[in-house]
Design an enzyme around this catalytic site. Sequence first.
Site, PDB file in Angstrom:
ATOM      1  N   HIS A 281      89.522  45.180  87.054  1.00  0.00           N
ATOM      2  CA  HIS A 281      88.235  45.665  87.367  1.00  0.00           C
ATOM      3  C   HIS A 281      88.574  46.682  88.420  1.00  0.00           C
ATOM      4  O   HIS A 281      87.579  45.847  89.272  1.00  0.00           O
ATOM      5  CB  HIS A 281      87.535  45.329  87.009  1.00  0.00           C
ATOM      6  CG  HIS A 281      85.972  46.077  86.761  1.00  0.00           C
ATOM      7  ND1 HIS A 281      85.331  46.912  85.029  1.00  0.00           N
ATOM      8  CD2 HIS A 281      85.222  46.534  87.607  1.00  0.00           C
ATOM      9  CE1 HIS A 281      84.539  47.930  85.540  1.00  0.00           C
ATOM     10  NE2 HIS A 281      84.242  47.409  86.785  1.00  0.00           N
TER      11      HIS A 281
ATOM     12  N   CYS B 257      77.922  49.623  91.135  1.00  0.00           N
ATOM     13  CA  CYS B 257      77.007  48.777  90.500  1.00  0.00           C
ATOM     14  C   CYS B 257      75.339  49.060  90.736  1.00  0.00           C
ATOM     15  O   CYS B 257      75.522  49.263  91.774  1.00  0.00           O
ATOM     16  CB  CYS B 257      77.293  46.993  90.760  1.00  0.00           C
ATOM     17  SG  CYS B 257      76.095  45.883  89.988  1.00  0.00           S
TER      18      CYS B 257
ATOM     19  N   ASN C 116      84.578  53.375  90.032  1.00  0.00           N
ATOM     20  CA  ASN C 116      85.917  52.955  89.902  1.00  0.00           C
ATOM     21  C   ASN C 116      87.012  53.730  90.328  1.00  0.00           C
ATOM     22  O   ASN C 116      87.387  54.657  90.590  1.00  0.00           O
ATOM     23  CB  ASN C 116      86.043  52.469  87.989  1.00  0.00           C
ATOM     24  CG  ASN C 116      85.072  51.432  87.897  1.00  0.00           C
ATOM     25  OD1 ASN C 116      83.623  52.127  87.379  1.00  0.00           O
ATOM     26  ND2 ASN C 116      85.181  50.221  86.981  1.00  0.00           N
TER      27      ASN C 116
ATOM     28  N   ARG D 222      80.099  53.281  79.923  1.00  0.00           N
ATOM     29  CA  ARG D 222      79.293  51.946  80.640  1.00  0.00           C
ATOM     30  C   ARG D 222      79.635  51.587  82.411  1.00  0.00           C
ATOM     31  O   ARG D 222      78.205  52.302  82.822  1.00  0.00           O
ATOM     32  CB  ARG D 222      79.374  50.277  80.256  1.00  0.00           C
ATOM     33  CG  ARG D 222      79.019  49.893  80.308  1.00  0.00           C
ATOM     34  CD  ARG D 222      78.953  48.333  81.691  1.00  0.00           C
ATOM     35  NE  ARG D 222      79.612  48.517  82.436  1.00  0.00           N
ATOM     36  CZ  ARG D 222      79.485  47.939  82.926  1.00  0.00           C
ATOM     37  NH1 ARG D 222      78.952  47.837  84.391  1.00  0.00           N
ATOM     38  NH2 ARG D 222      81.130  46.604  83.318  1.00  0.00           N
ATOM     39  N   ASP D 223      79.994  51.173  82.837  1.00  0.00           N
ATOM     40  CA  ASP D 223      80.019  51.129  84.418  1.00  0.00           C
ATOM     41  C   ASP D 223      79.645  53.579  85.088  1.00  0.00           C
ATOM     42  O   ASP D 223      78.859  53.034  86.155  1.00  0.00           O
ATOM     43  CB  ASP D 223      81.321  50.727  85.033  1.00  0.00           C
ATOM     44  CG  ASP D 223      81.398  49.842  86.074  1.00  0.00           C
ATOM     45  OD1 ASP D 223      80.128  50.248  86.938  1.00  0.00           O
ATOM     46  OD2 ASP D 223      82.431  49.110  86.714  1.00  0.00           O
TER      47      ASP D 223
ATOM     48  N   HIS E  67      88.065  49.571  91.526  1.00  0.00           N
ATOM     49  CA  HIS E  67      86.471  50.093  92.577  1.00  0.00           C
ATOM     50  C   HIS E  67      87.766  50.325  93.495  1.00  0.00           C
ATOM     51  O   HIS E  67      87.870  49.974  94.425  1.00  0.00           O
ATOM     52  CB  HIS E  67      85.275  49.966  92.585  1.00  0.00           C
ATOM     53  CG  HIS E  67      84.683  50.021  91.592  1.00  0.00           C
ATOM     54  ND1 HIS E  67      83.602  50.653  90.976  1.00  0.00           N
ATOM     55  CD2 HIS E  67      84.476  48.496  90.729  1.00  0.00           C
ATOM     56  CE1 HIS E  67      82.733  49.983  89.913  1.00  0.00           C
ATOM     57  NE2 HIS E  67      83.569  49.038  89.099  1.00  0.00           N
TER      58      HIS E  67
HETATM   59  N1  COA Z   1      68.412  43.635  76.339  1.00  0.00           N
HETATM   60  C1  COA Z   1      67.133  43.931  76.665  1.00  0.00           C
HETATM   61  N2  COA Z   1      65.835  43.151  76.893  1.00  0.00           N
HETATM   62  C2  COA Z   1      65.964  42.208  77.998  1.00  0.00           C
HETATM   63  C3  COA Z   1      67.017  41.284  77.861  1.00  0.00           C
HETATM   64  C4  COA Z   1      68.566  42.625  77.642  1.00  0.00           C
HETATM   65  N3  COA Z   1      69.375  41.717  77.748  1.00  0.00           N
HETATM   66  N4  COA Z   1      67.090  40.121  78.861  1.00  0.00           N
HETATM   67  C5  COA Z   1      65.814  40.669  78.547  1.00  0.00           C
HETATM   68  N5  COA Z   1      64.845  41.349  78.780  1.00  0.00           N
HETATM   69  C6  COA Z   1      63.175  41.621  78.207  1.00  0.00           C
HETATM   70  C7  COA Z   1      62.850  40.324  78.089  1.00  0.00           C
HETATM   71  O1  COA Z   1      62.438  40.155  77.266  1.00  0.00           O
HETATM   72  C8  COA Z   1      62.056  40.223  78.704  1.00  0.00           C
HETATM   73  O2  COA Z   1      60.902  41.735  78.390  1.00  0.00           O
HETATM   74  P1  COA Z   1      59.601  41.336  78.043  1.00  0.00           P
HETATM   75  O3  COA Z   1      59.075  41.581  79.440  1.00  0.00           O
HETATM   76  O4  COA Z   1      58.803  42.117  77.212  1.00  0.00           O
HETATM   77  O5  COA Z   1      59.145  39.830  77.531  1.00  0.00           O
HETATM   78  C9  COA Z   1      61.977  40.993  79.550  1.00  0.00           C
HETATM   79  O6  COA Z   1      63.542  41.771  79.778  1.00  0.00           O
HETATM   80  C10 COA Z   1      62.477  40.255  81.198  1.00  0.00           C
HETATM   81  O7  COA Z   1      62.512  39.124  80.842  1.00  0.00           O
HETATM   82  P2  COA Z   1      63.781  37.914  81.960  1.00  0.00           P
HETATM   83  O8  COA Z   1      64.754  37.440  80.932  1.00  0.00           O
HETATM   84  O9  COA Z   1      62.762  37.845  82.136  1.00  0.00           O
HETATM   85  O10 COA Z   1      64.918  39.039  82.703  1.00  0.00           O
HETATM   86  P3  COA Z   1      64.824  39.508  83.791  1.00  0.00           P
HETATM   87  O11 COA Z   1      63.394  40.237  84.143  1.00  0.00           O
HETATM   88  O12 COA Z   1      64.676  38.017  84.565  1.00  0.00           O
HETATM   89  O13 COA Z   1      66.423  40.071  84.290  1.00  0.00           O
HETATM   90  C11 COA Z   1      68.623  40.327  83.576  1.00  0.00           C
HETATM   91  C12 COA Z   1      67.126  39.044  84.065  1.00  0.00           C
HETATM   92  C13 COA Z   1      69.690  39.220  83.495  1.00  0.00           C
HETATM   93  C14 COA Z   1      68.050  40.584  81.860  1.00  0.00           C
HETATM   94  C15 COA Z   1      68.667  41.348  83.866  1.00  0.00           C
HETATM   95  O14 COA Z   1      68.184  41.546  85.301  1.00  0.00           O
HETATM   96  C16 COA Z   1      69.477  41.974  83.791  1.00  0.00           C
HETATM   97  O15 COA Z   1      69.717  42.581  82.701  1.00  0.00           O
HETATM   98  N6  COA Z   1      71.007  42.650  84.262  1.00  0.00           N
HETATM   99  C17 COA Z   1      71.787  42.976  84.457  1.00  0.00           C
HETATM  100  C18 COA Z   1      72.046  44.385  85.515  1.00  0.00           C
HETATM  101  C19 COA Z   1      72.693  45.104  85.475  1.00  0.00           C
HETATM  102  O16 COA Z   1      73.148  46.123  84.030  1.00  0.00           O
HETATM  103  N7  COA Z   1      74.397  44.912  86.474  1.00  0.00           N
HETATM  104  C20 COA Z   1      74.917  46.230  86.140  1.00  0.00           C
HETATM  105  C21 COA Z   1      76.319  45.950  85.369  1.00  0.00           C
HETATM  106  S1  COA Z   1      77.322  44.681  86.481  1.00  0.00           S
HETATM  107 ZN    ZN Z   2      82.401  47.446  87.720  1.00  0.00          ZN
END
Ligand code: COA
Ligand code: ZN
Length: 302
Positions: free
Chosen positions: A203, A236, A245, A13-14, A205
């Site tokens: 956790h 990230c 990490n 994942r990370d 890095h």
């Molecule tokens: N899995 C799949 N699709 C998702 C989802 C998820 N967990 N969460 C939201 N979506 C989809 C929504 O259904 C929507 O789809 P559409 O455009 O087809 O309607 C779209 O994504 C946007 O949804 P929204 O709720 O407005 O999300 P956002 O654009 O505000 O993004 C997060 C918010 C939290 C989903 C996003 O910022 C994110 O995934 N962040 C994690 C980043 C990450 O992995 N960082 C590293 C690890 S720490």
């Molecule tokens: Zn990390």
Amino acid sequence: MNAGVHICEVGPRDGLQNAHHLMPTEAKKAWIRALAAAGLKEIEVGSFVPPKLIPAMADTGEIVRDAVSIPGIKVVALAPNLKGFQRALEAGAHKVTFPVSASRKHSESNVRMTPEQMIEEVRRCAQFPHPGAEIEGAVSTAFGCTMQGEVPEDDVVRIAAALAEFCDCVALADTVGYANPAQIKRIFAKVRKAIGSKLEAAHLHNTRGLGLANALAAYEEGVRHFDSSMGGLGGCPFAPGASGNVITEDLVFMFESMGIKTGIDLEKLFLARKILIQGLPDEPIYGHTPDAGLPKGFRAAA
Ligand code: COA
Ligand code: ZN
């Protein structure tokens, strides 16, 4: 120093979320199987985030479904919201970890929510039926943030305490490798005072080379759960300057050579590393112990 430690491999994942190259799904599955065969009992295999945002995580559903068929391992997935949590439960993840940044700027960049909004999102997930699945609240940027700079220790304690109300366990994450050993001891002690045994993983890095020093400091402070990444992959994508990490191979070598059991077989771990390299041939893969080899006469912890 003979109590064992528990290591969660977070490379799939990370590690892969920040790699320059995509690892094919079948190669991921083979790598995870090799990690399990080396004795890793907990593996964070992917994240349920929008595939457009992190294409390397698009196959996490298939990866989790495959990983849960491996006997004896706890399969972890990251989720940033209820939708991700539901996808993780459908796939059968045993544990879901949520990144709750103590830095407001990083939180907004990473999950488009403030820390307070993210705490409420995790609470909503905890209230959603999730039989048999554990929830971890991971306090990211707990030791500093490239976007905000200093992160007040009181914010870390407050967020950890809020998460401990409804999470099964809480981790502290040094997302951008800002921590030093003295700070690790101080903040883990403060958070443990607030939430007791709910505080589990460190956790860490290795961005500034202090990964192992910080892990040892955490161990001395009573921490027995560590996240690490094979080959030192990781970071990230939404935190400028983040890099890999603490390296699993070196962490296992450090503990085993000190007589602290990890349950991991280093020779088999090096085989898993070969499978990682085959699956990601163009990615730089780090590791002092595998590069130098085990010292002559090395004995794993008895
Ligand atoms: N899995 C799949 N699709 C998702 C989802 C998820 N967990 N969460 C939201 N979506 C989809 C929504 O259904 C929507 O789809 P559409 O455009 O087809 O309607 C779209 O994504 C946007 O949804 P929204 O709720 O407005 O999300 P956002 O654009 O505000 O993004 C997060 C918010 C939290 C989903 C996003 O910022 C994110 O995934 N962040 C994690 C980043 C990450 O992995 N960082 C590293 C690890 S720490
Ligand atoms: Zn990390």
